[in-house]
Design a protein around this motif. Structure first.
Motif, PDB file in Angstrom:
ATOM      1  N   VAL A 143      43.148  35.442  33.322  1.00 60.96           N
ATOM      2  CA  VAL A 143      44.128  35.526  34.405  1.00 60.96           C
ATOM      3  C   VAL A 143      43.421  35.691  35.741  1.00 60.96           C
ATOM      4  O   VAL A 143      43.735  35.006  36.723  1.00 60.96           O
ATOM      5  CB  VAL A 143      45.096  36.711  34.178  1.00 60.96           C
ATOM      6  CG1 VAL A 143      45.969  36.926  35.404  1.00 60.96           C
ATOM      7  CG2 VAL A 143      45.959  36.461  32.955  1.00 60.96           C
ATOM      8  N   ILE A 196      47.549  39.267  45.403  1.00 64.96           N
ATOM      9  CA  ILE A 196      47.742  37.886  44.961  1.00 64.96           C
ATOM     10  C   ILE A 196      48.587  37.806  43.694  1.00 64.96           C
ATOM     11  O   ILE A 196      48.960  36.710  43.272  1.00 64.96           O
ATOM     12  CB  ILE A 196      46.384  37.180  44.738  1.00 64.96           C
ATOM     13  CG1 ILE A 196      45.539  37.915  43.699  1.00 64.96           C
ATOM     14  CG2 ILE A 196      45.633  37.061  46.052  1.00 64.96           C
ATOM     15  CD1 ILE A 196      44.241  37.189  43.345  1.00 64.96           C
ATOM     16  N   ALA A 197      48.915  38.949  43.102  1.00 64.44           N
ATOM     17  CA  ALA A 197      49.806  38.969  41.943  1.00 64.44           C
ATOM     18  C   ALA A 197      50.287  40.388  41.706  1.00 64.44           C
ATOM     19  O   ALA A 197      49.568  41.349  41.976  1.00 64.44           O
ATOM     20  CB  ALA A 197      49.101  38.435  40.694  1.00 64.44           C
ATOM     21  N   THR A 245      41.909  32.510  36.833  1.00 62.47           N
ATOM     22  CA  THR A 245      42.928  31.563  37.291  1.00 62.47           C
ATOM     23  C   THR A 245      43.422  31.908  38.692  1.00 62.47           C
ATOM     24  O   THR A 245      43.619  31.032  39.546  1.00 62.47           O
ATOM     25  CB  THR A 245      44.125  31.554  36.321  1.00 62.47           C
ATOM     26  OG1 THR A 245      43.668  31.146  35.026  1.00 62.47           O
ATOM     27  CG2 THR A 245      45.212  30.604  36.788  1.00 62.47           C
ATOM     28  N   LEU A 246      43.611  33.197  38.957  1.00 63.68           N
ATOM     29  CA  LEU A 246      44.151  33.630  40.245  1.00 63.68           C
ATOM     30  C   LEU A 246      43.134  33.555  41.372  1.00 63.68           C
ATOM     31  O   LEU A 246      43.483  33.243  42.519  1.00 63.68           O
ATOM     32  CB  LEU A 246      44.674  35.053  40.136  1.00 63.68           C
ATOM     33  CG  LEU A 246      45.906  35.274  39.255  1.00 63.68           C
ATOM     34  CD1 LEU A 246      46.162  36.770  39.088  1.00 63.68           C
ATOM     35  CD2 LEU A 246      47.137  34.590  39.849  1.00 63.68           C
ATOM     36  N   THR A 247      41.870  33.861  41.060  1.00 60.92           N
ATOM     37  CA  THR A 247      40.866  33.980  42.118  1.00 60.92           C
ATOM     38  C   THR A 247      39.816  32.881  42.123  1.00 60.92           C
ATOM     39  O   THR A 247      39.106  32.702  43.117  1.00 60.92           O
ATOM     40  CB  THR A 247      40.125  35.326  42.011  1.00 60.92           C
ATOM     41  OG1 THR A 247      39.328  35.335  40.810  1.00 60.92           O
ATOM     42  CG2 THR A 247      41.113  36.485  41.970  1.00 60.92           C
ATOM     43  N   ASN A 263      42.713  40.720  46.163  1.00 60.15           N
ATOM     44  CA  ASN A 263      41.486  39.986  46.428  1.00 60.15           C
ATOM     45  C   ASN A 263      41.411  39.710  47.918  1.00 60.15           C
ATOM     46  O   ASN A 263      42.393  39.263  48.526  1.00 60.15           O
ATOM     47  CB  ASN A 263      41.450  38.672  45.638  1.00 60.15           C
ATOM     48  CG  ASN A 263      40.037  38.142  45.474  1.00 60.15           C
ATOM     49  OD1 ASN A 263      39.080  38.911  45.372  1.00 60.15           O
ATOM     50  ND2 ASN A 263      39.885  36.834  45.449  1.00 60.15           N
ATOM     51  N   LEU A 305      51.461  38.323  33.482  1.00 58.30           N
ATOM     52  CA  LEU A 305      50.302  37.763  34.168  1.00 58.30           C
ATOM     53  C   LEU A 305      49.509  36.844  33.237  1.00 58.30           C
ATOM     54  O   LEU A 305      48.994  35.805  33.655  1.00 58.30           O
ATOM     55  CB  LEU A 305      49.403  38.875  34.691  1.00 58.30           C
ATOM     56  CG  LEU A 305      49.908  39.619  35.932  1.00 58.30           C
ATOM     57  CD1 LEU A 305      48.972  40.772  36.257  1.00 58.30           C
ATOM     58  CD2 LEU A 305      50.033  38.688  37.124  1.00 58.30           C
ATOM     59  N   VAL A 335      50.568  33.347  33.104  1.00 59.74           N
ATOM     60  CA  VAL A 335      50.190  32.500  34.226  1.00 59.74           C
ATOM     61  C   VAL A 335      49.184  31.447  33.789  1.00 59.74           C
ATOM     62  O   VAL A 335      49.175  30.314  34.264  1.00 59.74           O
ATOM     63  CB  VAL A 335      49.590  33.358  35.370  1.00 59.74           C
ATOM     64  CG1 VAL A 335      48.938  32.490  36.429  1.00 59.74           C
ATOM     65  CG2 VAL A 335      50.672  34.222  35.993  1.00 59.74           C
TER      66      VAL A 335
END
Length: 327
Positions: A305, A216-217, A308-310, A211, A224, A227
């Motif tokens: 996921v 980022i993962a 959550t990450l972005t 991203n 994942l 997470v």
């Protein structure tokens, strides 16, 4: 960087004027595996693939493909890779067979070898009956298959698939997934970029999430998903009137205080603390003599996921990609 990996990227940096497309991207693809690279439009996926395929030079960092440095030994890399871009790049005025023979000639294959390989690939990709028709008469799915066949003409060790199912309907996407699985079963390593979360989930051994030009993962799909949090138990009673009893059972086996939700009409769900909750639910449903049409324990989806990450929902692919403008 070792021969254990088909691809290794270490700190790749690339800018286009004022736009920094890659900001120190690092990842690796083990031999004989599929690495899924996820990210929205403009994330840097295509830029990374173009560097690895020797179509662009990185401003910084280092990468090896099939054990060769992409900057110092680009010709050696090109001998060992195949590339399928986001859009089929076949010559529409040539037949399917002629397209593959042209690729064979460009790869300096003997005429007999090129003809045999073309026939093999056309049959493998279910294009034998259309082999001698002009590619402009092919459907979108057929063109994508021909494009992928062309990338395999030279028996590449590694194949880069840059959003290979963009624009295909769900059935044609499933067909392409089967092709990718077949490629891997023959020992080929695949780096797959995609915006379809379920595509990465279905095909990839490991997943990299990029991203804004950064990784980022990097993990397996299941890891994942963890997470996001706990697993969720889903139950759909056969008889709708049993919903209250099912709700009570889920409340008893679920994570304390989590609550029970109606995930979809007629289906109840709750977060659970572990795998044992499924066995407990089955036992309690048996005691109560409650029949169910669905009973499953699920990890969160890759969509969750990604959010959550972005902090943003993944959008469906479009026909434009900001990366391509820069590239």
């Amino acid at each position: 960087m070792t021969s254990e990996y088909a691809v290794e990227a270490d700190g790749l940096v690339k800018s286009f004027k004022k736009t920094q497309a890659l900001r120190g991207v690092s990842f690796s693809l083990p031999r004989g595996k599929v690495l899924g690279v996820l990210g929205p439009n403009g994330a840097g996926k295509t830029t990374a693939v173009r560097i690895l395929a020797t179509l662009l030079r990185a401003d910084g960092g280092r990468a090896t493909v099939a054990g060769f440095d992409v900057a110092r030994h680009p010709s050696e890399v090109r001998k060992r890779v195949g590339l399928t871009g986001q859009y089929a790049s076949v010559d529409e005025e040539l037949t399917g067979r002629e397209n593959l023979l042209m690729i064979g000639a460009l790869l300096n294959m003997r005429s007999s070898a090129a003809k045999a390989r073309a026939t093999e690939l056309l049959d493998w990709f279910d294009l034998g009956d259309a082999a001698d028709r002009n590619a402009k008469t092919y459907s979108g799915g057929m063109r994508r298959r021909l494009d992928l066949a062309a990338s395999l003409t030279g028996h590449p060790e590694i194949v880069f698939l840059d959003e290979p199912t963009t624009g295909l309907d769900p059935a044609k996407r499933e067909d392409m997934w089967d092709v990718v699985r077949a490629i891997v079963s023959r020992g080929t390593s695949v780096l797959l970029t995609t915006q379809y979360l379920e595509e990465a989930d279905a095909l990839a051994d490991d997943i990299v999430v990029i991203n804004h030009g950064q990784v980022i993962a990097h993990d397996t799909a299941d890891n994942l998903k963890r997470v996001v949090g706990s697993q969720t138990l889903h139950v759909r009673p056969t008889v709708p009137d049993d919903a209250d009893a099912v709700r009570a059972i889920l409340a008893a086996v679920g994570t304390p205080g989590a609550g029970v939700d109606e995930a979809r009409p007629g289906e109840l769900s709750t977060p659970v603390p572990g795998d044992r909750a499924l066995a407990e639910a089955v036992a309690r449903l048996g005691v109560e003599k409650i029949a169910v049409t669905e009973l499953s324990l699920r990890l969160p989806s890759l969509d969750e996921v990604f959010f959550t990450l972005t902090g943003e929902r993944q959008k469906a692919p479009t026909t434009s990609d900001a990366e391509e403008v820069h590239s």
